[in-house]
Scaffold this motif. Structure first.
Motif, PDB file in Angstrom:
ATOM      1  N   GLU A 293       0.830  -1.204   0.000  1.00 43.00           N
ATOM      2  CA  GLU A 293       0.000   0.000   0.000  1.00 43.00           C
ATOM      3  C   GLU A 293       0.866   1.255   0.000  1.00 43.00           C
ATOM      4  OE1 GLU A 293      -2.597  -0.367   3.317  1.00 43.00           O
ATOM      5  OE2 GLU A 293      -3.740  -2.028   2.436  1.00 43.00           O
ATOM      6  N   ARG A 294       1.974   1.225   0.717  1.00 40.62           N
ATOM      7  CA  ARG A 294       2.869   2.395   0.741  1.00 40.62           C
ATOM      8  C   ARG A 294       3.518   2.618  -0.628  1.00 40.62           C
ATOM      9  NH1 ARG A 294       6.554   1.597   5.982  1.00 40.62           N
ATOM     10  NH2 ARG A 294       7.231   3.737   5.495  1.00 40.62           N
ATOM     11  N   ILE A 295       3.827   1.533  -1.318  1.00 42.05           N
ATOM     12  CA  ILE A 295       4.365   1.663  -2.679  1.00 42.05           C
ATOM     13  C   ILE A 295       3.313   2.267  -3.605  1.00 42.05           C
ATOM     14  CG2 ILE A 295       5.157   0.335  -4.686  1.00 42.05           C
ATOM     15  CD1 ILE A 295       6.439  -1.632  -2.687  1.00 42.05           C
ATOM     16  N   ILE A 296       2.078   1.800  -3.470  1.00 38.55           N
ATOM     17  CA  ILE A 296       1.014   2.316  -4.326  1.00 38.55           C
ATOM     18  C   ILE A 296       0.691   3.771  -3.979  1.00 38.55           C
ATOM     19  CG2 ILE A 296      -1.444   2.039  -4.901  1.00 38.55           C
ATOM     20  CD1 ILE A 296      -0.959  -0.978  -4.872  1.00 38.55           C
ATOM     21  N   GLU A 297       0.834   4.137  -2.719  1.00 35.59           N
ATOM     22  CA  GLU A 297       0.686   5.554  -2.363  1.00 35.59           C
ATOM     23  C   GLU A 297       1.722   6.403  -3.104  1.00 35.59           C
ATOM     24  OE1 GLU A 297       1.040   5.763   1.849  1.00 35.59           O
ATOM     25  OE2 GLU A 297      -0.913   4.823   2.223  1.00 35.59           O
ATOM     26  N   GLU A 298       2.937   5.897  -3.188  1.00 36.79           N
ATOM     27  CA  GLU A 298       3.973   6.608  -3.939  1.00 36.79           C
ATOM     28  C   GLU A 298       3.589   6.701  -5.412  1.00 36.79           C
ATOM     29  OE1 GLU A 298       7.517   8.631  -4.828  1.00 36.79           O
ATOM     30  OE2 GLU A 298       6.590   8.211  -2.894  1.00 36.79           O
ATOM     31  N   PHE A 299       3.065   5.605  -5.961  1.00 37.37           N
ATOM     32  CA  PHE A 299       2.627   5.644  -7.359  1.00 37.37           C
ATOM     33  C   PHE A 299       1.521   6.679  -7.558  1.00 37.37           C
ATOM     34  CE2 PHE A 299      -0.637   4.278 -10.387  1.00 37.37           C
ATOM     35  CZ  PHE A 299       0.070   4.525 -11.561  1.00 37.37           C
ATOM     36  N   GLU A 300       0.559   6.731  -6.634  1.00 41.02           N
ATOM     37  CA  GLU A 300      -0.523   7.709  -6.754  1.00 41.02           C
ATOM     38  C   GLU A 300       0.045   9.129  -6.784  1.00 41.02           C
ATOM     39  OE1 GLU A 300      -3.507   7.240  -7.496  1.00 41.02           O
ATOM     40  OE2 GLU A 300      -4.540   5.719  -6.321  1.00 41.02           O
ATOM     41  N   LEU A 302       3.048  10.010  -7.816  1.00 39.58           N
ATOM     42  CA  LEU A 302       3.735  10.191  -9.095  1.00 39.58           C
ATOM     43  C   LEU A 302       2.746  10.278 -10.253  1.00 39.58           C
ATOM     44  CD1 LEU A 302       6.712   7.729  -8.493  1.00 39.58           C
ATOM     45  CD2 LEU A 302       6.773  10.245  -8.430  1.00 39.58           C
ATOM     46  N   ARG A 303       1.623   9.621 -10.136  1.00 38.15           N
ATOM     47  CA  ARG A 303       0.592   9.733 -11.178  1.00 38.15           C
ATOM     48  C   ARG A 303       0.020  11.154 -11.198  1.00 38.15           C
ATOM     49  NH1 ARG A 303      -3.698   5.040 -11.787  1.00 38.15           N
ATOM     50  NH2 ARG A 303      -4.071   5.433  -9.565  1.00 38.15           N
ATOM     51  N   ARG A 304      -0.224  11.712 -10.012  1.00 38.93           N
ATOM     52  CA  ARG A 304      -0.787  13.062  -9.945  1.00 38.93           C
ATOM     53  C   ARG A 304       0.215  14.126 -10.393  1.00 38.93           C
ATOM     54  NH1 ARG A 304      -2.486  11.205  -4.890  1.00 38.93           N
ATOM     55  NH2 ARG A 304      -0.870  12.472  -3.889  1.00 38.93           N
ATOM     56  N   HIS A 305       1.466  13.991  -9.958  1.00 37.99           N
ATOM     57  CA  HIS A 305       2.443  15.065 -10.151  1.00 37.99           C
ATOM     58  C   HIS A 305       3.300  14.891 -11.400  1.00 37.99           C
ATOM     59  CE1 HIS A 305       1.826  17.172  -6.294  1.00 37.99           C
ATOM     60  NE2 HIS A 305       1.440  15.986  -5.873  1.00 37.99           N
ATOM     61  N   ASP A 306       3.490  13.639 -11.847  1.00 40.26           N
ATOM     62  CA  ASP A 306       4.388  13.402 -12.981  1.00 40.26           C
ATOM     63  C   ASP A 306       3.717  12.661 -14.130  1.00 40.26           C
ATOM     64  OD1 ASP A 306       7.277  14.233 -11.947  1.00 40.26           O
ATOM     65  OD2 ASP A 306       6.285  13.201 -10.302  1.00 40.26           O
ATOM     66  N   GLY A 307       2.431  12.331 -13.970  1.00 41.99           N
ATOM     67  CA  GLY A 307       1.720  11.648 -15.038  1.00 41.99           C
ATOM     68  C   GLY A 307       2.078  10.186 -15.194  1.00 41.99           C
ATOM     69  N   MET A 308       2.703   9.585 -14.185  1.00 41.69           N
ATOM     70  CA  MET A 308       3.071   8.172 -14.287  1.00 41.69           C
ATOM     71  C   MET A 308       1.816   7.330 -14.493  1.00 41.69           C
ATOM     72  SD  MET A 308       5.534   5.989 -11.698  1.00 41.69           S
ATOM     73  CE  MET A 308       6.853   5.003 -12.425  1.00 41.69           C
ATOM     74  N   ARG A 309       1.928   6.279 -15.281  1.00 44.25           N
ATOM     75  CA  ARG A 309       0.783   5.423 -15.564  1.00 44.25           C
ATOM     76  C   ARG A 309       1.100   3.987 -15.202  1.00 44.25           C
ATOM     77  NH1 ARG A 309       0.884   5.012 -22.192  1.00 44.25           N
ATOM     78  NH2 ARG A 309       3.069   4.452 -22.374  1.00 44.25           N
ATOM     79  N   SER A 310       0.059   3.193 -15.069  1.00 43.30           N
ATOM     80  CA  SER A 310       0.178   1.782 -14.725  1.00 43.30           C
ATOM     81  C   SER A 310      -0.213   0.945 -15.937  1.00 43.30           C
ATOM     82  CB  SER A 310      -0.740   1.451 -13.539  1.00 43.30           C
ATOM     83  OG  SER A 310      -0.801   0.058 -13.310  1.00 43.30           O
ATOM     84  N   LEU A 311       0.713   0.088 -16.392  1.00 37.50           N
ATOM     85  CA  LEU A 311       0.459  -0.784 -17.538  1.00 37.50           C
ATOM     86  C   LEU A 311       0.982  -2.191 -17.243  1.00 37.50           C
ATOM     87  CD1 LEU A 311       1.538   1.423 -20.593  1.00 37.50           C
ATOM     88  CD2 LEU A 311      -0.782   1.052 -19.732  1.00 37.50           C
ATOM     89  N   GLY A 312       0.220  -3.199 -17.672  1.00 32.96           N
ATOM     90  CA  GLY A 312       0.703  -4.565 -17.641  1.00 32.96           C
ATOM     91  C   GLY A 312       1.643  -4.824 -18.810  1.00 32.96           C
ATOM     92  N   MET A 313       2.191  -6.019 -18.879  1.00 35.07           N
ATOM     93  CA  MET A 313       3.205  -6.324 -19.896  1.00 35.07           C
ATOM     94  C   MET A 313       2.629  -6.294 -21.309  1.00 35.07           C
ATOM     95  SD  MET A 313       5.399  -9.280 -17.906  1.00 35.07           S
ATOM     96  CE  MET A 313       6.299  -9.754 -19.386  1.00 35.07           C
ATOM     97  N   ALA A 314       1.459  -6.876 -21.519  1.00 41.81           N
ATOM     98  CA  ALA A 314       0.866  -6.843 -22.861  1.00 41.81           C
ATOM     99  C   ALA A 314       0.525  -5.414 -23.256  1.00 41.81           C
ATOM    100  CB  ALA A 314      -0.384  -7.724 -22.914  1.00 41.81           C
ATOM    101  N   GLU A 315       0.116  -4.606 -22.285  1.00 36.90           N
ATOM    102  CA  GLU A 315      -0.180  -3.192 -22.570  1.00 36.90           C
ATOM    103  C   GLU A 315       1.097  -2.434 -22.934  1.00 36.90           C
ATOM    104  OE1 GLU A 315      -4.084  -2.307 -19.834  1.00 36.90           O
ATOM    105  OE2 GLU A 315      -2.134  -2.468 -18.839  1.00 36.90           O
ATOM    106  N   LEU A 316       2.228  -2.779 -22.297  1.00 34.29           N
ATOM    107  CA  LEU A 316       3.501  -2.188 -22.695  1.00 34.29           C
ATOM    108  C   LEU A 316       3.808  -2.519 -24.146  1.00 34.29           C
ATOM    109  CD1 LEU A 316       5.954  -2.830 -19.702  1.00 34.29           C
ATOM    110  CD2 LEU A 316       5.110  -0.620 -20.497  1.00 34.29           C
ATOM    111  N   ALA A 317       3.579  -3.777 -24.511  1.00 30.28           N
ATOM    112  CA  ALA A 317       3.826  -4.179 -25.904  1.00 30.28           C
ATOM    113  C   ALA A 317       2.914  -3.406 -26.862  1.00 30.28           C
ATOM    114  CB  ALA A 317       3.607  -5.677 -26.061  1.00 30.28           C
ATOM    115  N   ASP A 318       1.664  -3.229 -26.485  1.00 28.86           N
ATOM    116  CA  ASP A 318       0.737  -2.482 -27.338  1.00 28.86           C
ATOM    117  C   ASP A 318       1.189  -1.034 -27.479  1.00 28.86           C
ATOM    118  OD1 ASP A 318      -0.836  -4.698 -27.720  1.00 28.86           O
ATOM    119  OD2 ASP A 318      -2.291  -4.162 -26.155  1.00 28.86           O
ATOM    120  N   ALA A 319       1.618  -0.432 -26.365  1.00 28.19           N
ATOM    121  CA  ALA A 319       2.043   0.964 -26.393  1.00 28.19           C
ATOM    122  C   ALA A 319       3.274   1.142 -27.287  1.00 28.19           C
ATOM    123  CB  ALA A 319       2.346   1.448 -24.973  1.00 28.19           C
TER     124      ALA A 319
END
Length: 323
Positions: A293-300, A302-319
């Motif tokens: 949960e603390r890691i995901i809080e950090e992600f949240e 970074l998502r708000r301030h730096d636009g970081m996104r969450s993608l699975g491996m197949a989604e990385l391949a699609d991107a």
């Protein structure tokens, strides 16, 4: 790409991942706990819109021992170390406890949760660098994995090599079976793909230290650096080492090691790829979930301030292929 990416892959193995090295009685608590931890992870992921790839051993999709043996390929790995062969184990274990070997209902739960990808960890937890196995046997194993998943309405697009024994000679087989992405290893000697014998104490101790202190770098990378022919390699960045009561006093360092790499990736528009096993959360589940949960809080953040996104491996391949 103009954003950083947070990628999670989870090696879903049940007892198949440790069968040749741990007795079931000694591992039972972790496996029971993994069954409880998986729904908790899925709830957390859904709450925070976290996408993850669940690399699942094909046996787990089977309903029982008979179904697993019925699906097994004719050509099987001829490991020199016969203890590695799961088919001998299946044939000899007439009173197999399905709870520790099969879980199609958990796979169904994963597939039904938004943003979750069911991927392959091979059918039999196949070891691609152990003496005696061959490309032909791997091809037969992967064909069964794809067919077993398809029978449950699942299309396998990503793969994680068991014990991180990725083998460049086998990548063509992945492409043949529609696998567009795999998880390679972190760079450096500590993380090199090796067989069981070469995984010595020096490597293990080095990786343990590297979980707390930055010995080897952040292992993040631009998504464009993964471009090339299919399948695409999206290397690991960090193993989420489970809670240890003996080392709990160092958990601040363990968290900082991860969050610094996440920030590095977010601000340089790179990929941070974290992985673990469900059974790592099987004991001390509350502590492990709290750490996640603390890691995901950090992600949240970074998502708000730096636009970081969450993608699975197949989604990385699609991107990547979309570019």
């Amino acid at each position: 790409m103009n954003t950083g990416t947070f990628t999670i892959s989870i090696d879903f193995e049940l007892y198949w991942g440790v069968r040749d090295s741990r007795g079931l009685d000694a591992f039972r608590d972790r496996l029971d706990g993994a069954r409880k931890a998986i729904p908790l992870m899925l709830n957390l992921f859904e709450q925070h819109q976290i996408h993850a790839t669940w690399a699942t051993v094909g046996f787990i999709l089977c309903s029982d021992r008979d179904a697993a043996l019925s699906a097994a390929p004719i050509e099987r790995p001829g490991y020199e170390n016969r203890a590695l062969c799961p088919y001998r184990y299946l044939e000899q274990s007439t009173a197999l406890d399905g709870r520790y070997h099969f879980a199609p209902e958990l796979v169904e739960l994963i597939a039904a949760t938004p943003g979750q990808e069911v991927a392959s960890h091979t059918f039999s937890h196949y070891y691609c660098r152990e003496a005696g196995q061959t490309v032909a046997a791997f091809r037969a194993d992967l064909a069964v994995a794809v067919r077993t998943a398809a029978a449950q309405g699942l299309v396998l697009r990503s793969l994680v090599f068991p014990r991180n024994q990725w083998n460049p000679d086998y990548l063509e087989v992945l492409a043949e079976h529609g696998i567009s992405a795999y998880r390679g290893n972190e760079q450096g000697w500590l993380y090199a793909a090796t067989n069981r014998v070469e995984q010595n104490a020096v490597r293990r101790i080095g990786r343990l230290l590297d979980s707390y202190v930055n010995l080897s770098g952040h292992h993040t990378y631009p998504l464009e650096s993964c471009a090339g022919g299919l399948p695409l390699n999206f290397p690991a960045s960090r193993f989420l080492r489970p809670y240890s009561r003996r080392l709990a006093w160092l958990d601040g360092l363990r968290l900082r090691r991860i969050t610094q790499a996440m920030r590095h990736a977010a601000r340089r528009h790179e990929v941070f790829h974290m992985w673990w096993h469900p059974h790592n959360f099987g004991i001390d589940t509350d502590q492990n979930m709290g750490f996640l949960e603390r890691i995901i809080e950090e992600f949240e953040y970074l998502r708000r301030h730096d636009g970081m996104r969450s993608l699975g491996m197949a989604e990385l391949a699609d991107a990547l292929t979309a570019r």
